[in-house]
Design a protein around this motif. Structure first.
Motif, PDB file in Angstrom:
ATOM      1  N   GLY A 108       0.789  -1.221   0.000  1.00 37.80           N
ATOM      2  CA  GLY A 108       0.000   0.000   0.000  1.00 37.80           C
ATOM      3  C   GLY A 108       0.821   1.270   0.000  1.00 37.80           C
ATOM      4  O   GLY A 108       0.289   2.364   0.207  1.00 37.80           O
ATOM      5  N   ASP A 109       2.131   1.141  -0.260  1.00 36.50           N
ATOM      6  CA  ASP A 109       3.034   2.298  -0.252  1.00 36.50           C
ATOM      7  C   ASP A 109       3.150   2.839  -1.677  1.00 36.50           C
ATOM      8  O   ASP A 109       4.174   2.691  -2.355  1.00 36.50           O
ATOM      9  N   LEU A 110       2.082   3.502  -2.125  1.00 35.82           N
ATOM     10  CA  LEU A 110       2.029   3.964  -3.510  1.00 35.82           C
ATOM     11  C   LEU A 110       3.012   5.099  -3.773  1.00 35.82           C
ATOM     12  O   LEU A 110       3.454   5.294  -4.912  1.00 35.82           O
ATOM     13  N   ASP A 111       3.350   5.856  -2.734  1.00 34.24           N
ATOM     14  CA  ASP A 111       4.290   6.961  -2.928  1.00 34.24           C
ATOM     15  C   ASP A 111       5.671   6.466  -3.353  1.00 34.24           C
ATOM     16  O   ASP A 111       6.412   7.191  -4.026  1.00 34.24           O
ATOM     17  N   ARG A 112       6.019   5.268  -2.932  1.00 40.24           N
ATOM     18  CA  ARG A 112       7.285   4.691  -3.375  1.00 40.24           C
ATOM     19  C   ARG A 112       7.091   3.763  -4.563  1.00 40.24           C
ATOM     20  O   ARG A 112       7.983   3.638  -5.409  1.00 40.24           O
ATOM     21  N   SER A 264     -10.395 -14.826   0.194  1.00 42.58           N
ATOM     22  CA  SER A 264     -11.654 -15.507  -0.135  1.00 42.58           C
ATOM     23  C   SER A 264     -12.618 -15.517   1.046  1.00 42.58           C
ATOM     24  O   SER A 264     -13.832 -15.381   0.865  1.00 42.58           O
ATOM     25  N   TYR A 265     -12.084 -15.725   2.260  1.00 40.84           N
ATOM     26  CA  TYR A 265     -12.950 -15.621   3.444  1.00 40.84           C
ATOM     27  C   TYR A 265     -13.623 -14.244   3.486  1.00 40.84           C
ATOM     28  O   TYR A 265     -14.826 -14.121   3.725  1.00 40.84           O
ATOM     29  N   ASN A 266     -12.827 -13.213   3.259  1.00 39.34           N
ATOM     30  CA  ASN A 266     -13.350 -11.850   3.295  1.00 39.34           C
ATOM     31  C   ASN A 266     -14.390 -11.617   2.204  1.00 39.34           C
ATOM     32  O   ASN A 266     -15.455 -11.031   2.449  1.00 39.34           O
ATOM     33  N   ASN A 267     -14.104 -12.081   0.994  1.00 40.46           N
ATOM     34  CA  ASN A 267     -15.023 -11.850  -0.126  1.00 40.46           C
ATOM     35  C   ASN A 267     -16.351 -12.572   0.078  1.00 40.46           C
ATOM     36  O   ASN A 267     -17.424 -12.013  -0.205  1.00 40.46           O
ATOM     37  N   LEU A 289      -9.600 -12.871  10.266  1.00 42.60           N
ATOM     38  CA  LEU A 289      -8.872 -11.842  11.001  1.00 42.60           C
ATOM     39  C   LEU A 289      -7.880 -12.464  11.973  1.00 42.60           C
ATOM     40  O   LEU A 289      -6.736 -11.999  12.100  1.00 42.60           O
ATOM     41  N   GLU A 290      -8.292 -13.513  12.658  1.00 38.73           N
ATOM     42  CA  GLU A 290      -7.375 -14.206  13.576  1.00 38.73           C
ATOM     43  C   GLU A 290      -6.157 -14.742  12.816  1.00 38.73           C
ATOM     44  O   GLU A 290      -5.013 -14.598  13.266  1.00 38.73           O
ATOM     45  N   ASP A 291      -6.392 -15.340  11.654  1.00 40.28           N
ATOM     46  CA  ASP A 291      -5.278 -15.878  10.861  1.00 40.28           C
ATOM     47  C   ASP A 291      -4.380 -14.767  10.341  1.00 40.28           C
ATOM     48  O   ASP A 291      -3.153 -14.893  10.328  1.00 40.28           O
ATOM     49  N   ALA A 292      -4.979 -13.664   9.886  1.00 40.05           N
ATOM     50  CA  ALA A 292      -4.178 -12.560   9.342  1.00 40.05           C
ATOM     51  C   ALA A 292      -3.298 -11.948  10.428  1.00 40.05           C
ATOM     52  O   ALA A 292      -2.129 -11.619  10.180  1.00 40.05           O
ATOM     53  N   ARG A 293      -3.839 -11.785  11.627  1.00 40.45           N
ATOM     54  CA  ARG A 293      -3.024 -11.252  12.726  1.00 40.45           C
ATOM     55  C   ARG A 293      -1.856 -12.174  13.036  1.00 40.45           C
ATOM     56  O   ARG A 293      -0.733 -11.713  13.292  1.00 40.45           O
ATOM     57  N   MET A 302      -4.050  -6.406   4.668  1.00 38.86           N
ATOM     58  CA  MET A 302      -5.092  -7.433   4.756  1.00 38.86           C
ATOM     59  C   MET A 302      -5.708  -7.462   6.152  1.00 38.86           C
ATOM     60  O   MET A 302      -6.936  -7.553   6.306  1.00 38.86           O
ATOM     61  N   THR A 303      -4.882  -7.374   7.192  1.00 40.06           N
ATOM     62  CA  THR A 303      -5.394  -7.384   8.558  1.00 40.06           C
ATOM     63  C   THR A 303      -6.289  -6.181   8.799  1.00 40.06           C
ATOM     64  O   THR A 303      -7.373  -6.290   9.400  1.00 40.06           O
ATOM     65  N   ARG A 304      -5.851  -5.018   8.344  1.00 37.86           N
ATOM     66  CA  ARG A 304      -6.641  -3.807   8.550  1.00 37.86           C
ATOM     67  C   ARG A 304      -7.988  -3.896   7.812  1.00 37.86           C
ATOM     68  O   ARG A 304      -9.021  -3.478   8.336  1.00 37.86           O
TER      69      ARG A 304
END
Length: 316
Positions: A108-112, A264-267, A289-293, A302-304
């Motif tokens: 997510g660091d589009l500036d770089r 896929s869980y999120n979608n 969320l538990e797995d992403a953390r 992804m966690t956020r």
């Protein structure tokens, strides 16, 4: 017998790891790539070209696993070594520049990411030429960065050009062509142009099933994207079964801990929520969320995303 440290043995180990990674089996690919890098550093030295390749390959595998905290420093080191040993216009150095830019994009660091992708594309056009596969990949990655930044006016023409060039240079069925078609369809969807997005996604999925097979990671991506387009069009009757199938397939093919599985869980949870079924959405989001953390940490995009989506469902 050649022995553990023979260059052919080291190459074979690296190639096996690459095959596992291509199949989405990062659980076997990453330990093998870590071993390959350690062995090449010990046997061939820090500055051997094969060692540079191993470092870059391991970083790419970390990136595929969503472990950007390990991928980005490794890619920075790979860029420094490649420039020092090969020069900043060597094709291998340009590839590593592109990988680092893509890692910034995923973080997510589009500036770089965007300036580095623009520089990489300009360098590859000058050094490799308009039709080199690496140039086509660089153009595709830059377009994806523009899309992530919400700049569809620059993203869509670049993706259309990339697809036309890949059709001409690589052919209809090349995996990179299929990926370019999928990316263009995704940009059309982001622009709200479902009349162009959905037929293109349907064509891409059909082609990938034929060319790559049912379980290829790229096929699973296309199936997920098509389901998302159906959902955007309000067609939950087609979207939800496709999302359920994609989650089942990713759990089976990629494993529970793969970033695409968490996506896929999120979608699927989002589709259940849209259908007014929060009782099925909430457990999926809590699990993901538990797995992403555990896998990526609190700060990973992804966690956020999962945390925000779960909070939104709970508020509803």
């Amino acid at each position: 017998m050649l022995g553990e440290d023979h260059p052919y043995t080291l190459t074979a180990r690296n190639n096996l790891a690459a095959a596992y990674e291509s199949a989405g089996d990062l659980g076997r690919a990453i330990p093998l790539l870590e071993q390959s890098l350690d062995d090449r550093r010990r046997v061939l030295g820090e500055d051997h070209p094969a060692t540079l390749v191993s470092r870059s390959n391991l970083a790419s595998a970390y990136e595929s696993a969503g472990d950007l905290d390990r991928a980005i420093p490794l890619l920075k080191r790979a860029v420094e070594d490649s420039v020092r040993l090969l020069g900043d216009e060597h094709p291998d150095a340009l590839i590593v520049y592109g990988k680092l830019a893509r890692a910034y994009l995923l973080a997510g660091d589009l500036d770089r990411a965007i300036p580095l992708l623009e520089q990489t594309l300009a360098d590859q056009l000058r050094v490799l030429g308009e039709d080199h596969p690496n140039t086509l990949t660089a153009r595709n990655n830059l377009a994806s960065a523009y899309q992530s930044a919400g700049d569809l006016d620059r993203a869509i023409p670049l993706l259309e050009q990339t697809l036309a060039d890949q059709l001409r240079v690589l052919g209809e069925d090349h995996p990179n062509t299929l990926t370019a078609r999928n990316n263009l369809a995704s940009a059309y969807q982001s622009a709200g142009d479902l009349d162009r997005a959905i037929p293109l996604l349907e064509q891409t999925l059909a082609d990938q099933l034929r060319v790559l097979g049912e379980d290829h990671p790229n096929t699973l991506v296309s199936r997920s994207n098509l389901a998302g387009a159906y959902q955007s069009a309000g067609d939950l009757g087609r979207a939800i079964p496709l999302l359920e199938q994609t989650l089942d397939d990713r759990r089976r093919v990629l494993g529970e801990d793969h970033p695409d599985t968490l996506s896929s869980y999120n979608n699927l949870a989002g589709a259940y929520q849209t259908a007014g079924d929060p009782d099925r959405a909430i457990p999926l989001l809590m699990r993901a969320l538990e797995d992403a953390r555990r896998l990526m940490g609190e700060a990973h995009p992804m966690t956020r995303t999962l945390s925000a989506n779960l909070a939104a469902v709970l508020r509803t």
